[in-house]
Design an enzyme around this catalytic site. Structure first.
Site, PDB file in Angstrom:
ATOM      1  N   LEU A 114       0.836  -1.194   0.000  1.00 12.88           N
ATOM      2  CA  LEU A 114       0.000   0.000   0.000  1.00 12.88           C
ATOM      3  C   LEU A 114       0.879   1.255   0.000  1.00 12.88           C
ATOM      4  CD1 LEU A 114      -2.617  -1.292   2.594  1.00 12.88           C
ATOM      5  CD2 LEU A 114      -3.006  -0.963   0.148  1.00 12.88           C
TER       6      LEU A 114
ATOM      7  N   TYR B  65       1.869   2.734   8.111  1.00  7.08           N
ATOM      8  CA  TYR B  65       1.385   2.660   6.735  1.00  7.08           C
ATOM      9  C   TYR B  65       2.050   1.480   6.037  1.00  7.08           C
ATOM     10  CZ  TYR B  65       5.417   5.816   5.597  1.00  7.08           C
ATOM     11  OH  TYR B  65       6.655   6.412   5.463  1.00  7.08           O
ATOM     12  N   CYS B  66       1.341   0.923   5.062  1.00  7.25           N
ATOM     13  CA  CYS B  66       1.788  -0.281   4.347  1.00  7.25           C
ATOM     14  C   CYS B  66       2.253  -1.374   5.311  1.00  7.25           C
ATOM     15  CB  CYS B  66       2.895   0.066   3.350  1.00  7.25           C
ATOM     16  SG  CYS B  66       3.174  -1.210   2.097  1.00  7.25           S
ATOM     17  N   PRO B  67       1.374  -1.781   6.255  1.00  2.44           N
ATOM     18  CA  PRO B  67       1.785  -2.787   7.241  1.00  2.44           C
ATOM     19  C   PRO B  67       1.981  -4.166   6.606  1.00  2.44           C
ATOM     20  CG  PRO B  67      -0.568  -2.381   7.414  1.00  2.44           C
ATOM     21  CD  PRO B  67      -0.035  -1.391   6.406  1.00  2.44           C
TER      22      PRO B  67
ATOM     23  N   LYS C 189       8.324   1.447  13.657  1.00  2.00           N
ATOM     24  CA  LYS C 189       8.712   0.990  12.311  1.00  2.00           C
ATOM     25  C   LYS C 189       9.542   2.037  11.575  1.00  2.00           C
ATOM     26  CE  LYS C 189       6.425  -0.267   7.926  1.00  2.00           C
ATOM     27  NZ  LYS C 189       5.142  -0.693   7.338  1.00  2.00           N
TER      28      LYS C 189
END
EC number: 2.3.1.204
Length: 281
Positions: free
Chosen positions: A93, A148-150, A161
């Site tokens: 994502l 975001y974008c896990p 992260k």
């Protein structure tokens, strides 16, 4: 995990540095280059590749992001923040790219032996752990909820992260791509993506579950290691780490044959992004 990952053991690592191409160098070009290198490595025309790249003020969207009900609103917001948006050809994502985010692609061949998805991820995890092992910080690979974008191979220190990994496979070549937030504020980047999703969803229920972003769970390596890291510092670490695993490391550019192939992949990326460009107008 630590140790000697067999995928990383290569007779030669080909090292390509695309970190100083400037503002005209688009992320669309980078994804086309990675596909080109996948083909070269997969067919045996090239040895394994470590390629570093940087892009200015770009949000790279996944396929699912491009299907959001009010995408135009989200993209207009990104533009107002000084960012352009593109859709990539690998999984995942939305992620943020800027001068403080270094991308690294490791390209392997599975012409002779199949490389599982997890093997590709594990190789990158080991590479990054070795790059920063002198700091003594524990780098964990697990999903960081609220980022975001896990994904299950998010890289974090102390629950925050700083990197995400994706993969792309083309003609027996496997490109394992990671973005590393080197400096500046990780949570500020996350806050922008949070607002993008809010606007692009427009309060509508969607079949796909987009991440509920909590900016405080993201940070840069400079913040986490409490050291003013620069992209140049990390580039030295990449090269030194490649030398740990390869009998030799050779600085390289695209060959003439690769340049020709690149044009084909680049045009495909342009077609993929044409619809997005129309949405933003």
């Amino acid at each position: 995990m630590s140790g000697d990952h067999s995928l990383l053991r290569q007779k030669m690592w080909r090292f390509i540095n695309h970190t100083s191409e400037g503002s005209s160098f688009s992320a669309v070009q980078s994804f086309a280059i990675d596909d080109t290198l996948c083909q070269s490595v997969g067919t045996g025309e090239s040895s394994a590749v470590a390629r570093a790249w940087i892009h200015e003020q770009t949000v790279v969207l996944g396929i699912q992001d491009s299907r959001m009900p009010f995408l135009e609103s989200g993209i207009s917001y990104l533009h107002s923040q000084g960012y352009q948006a593109i859709v990539r050809n690998s999984g995942g994502l939305a992620v943020v790219l800027d001068k403080g985010v270094l991308n690294l692609t490791l390209v392997f061949s599975e012409k002779e032996h199949r490389i599982s998805i997890n093997q590709g991820y594990e190789a990158m995890v080991e590479f990054i752990r070795n790059m920063f092992k002198d700091y003594g910080a524990k780098i964990e690979a697990k999903e960081i909820v609220g980022s975001y974008c896990p994904g299950s191979y998010d890289l974090s220190i102390g629950g925050k992260k700083f990197a995400g990994i994706s993969q792309r496979r083309v003609r027996n070549g496997v490109a394992v791509q990671i973005y590393l937030c080197i400096n500046e504020s990780g949570s500020k980047r996350a806050a922008m993506i949070k607002e993008f999703y809010r606007l692009a969803k427009g309060g509508q229920e969607t079949k796909f579950q987009y991440p509920d972003i909590h900016p405080e769970v993201m940070a840069s390596l400079t913040e986490l290691l409490q050291d003013q890291l620069t992209v140049e510092d990390v580039m030295v670490r990449i090269r030194n780490t490649a030398q740990l695993y390869g009998e030799s490391v050779e600085t390289s550019k695209l060959t003439a044959a690769e340049e020709e192939q690149y044009t084909i992949y680049f045009n495909r990326m342009i077609e993929r992004n044409a619809k997005l460009t129309r949405s933003a107008e």
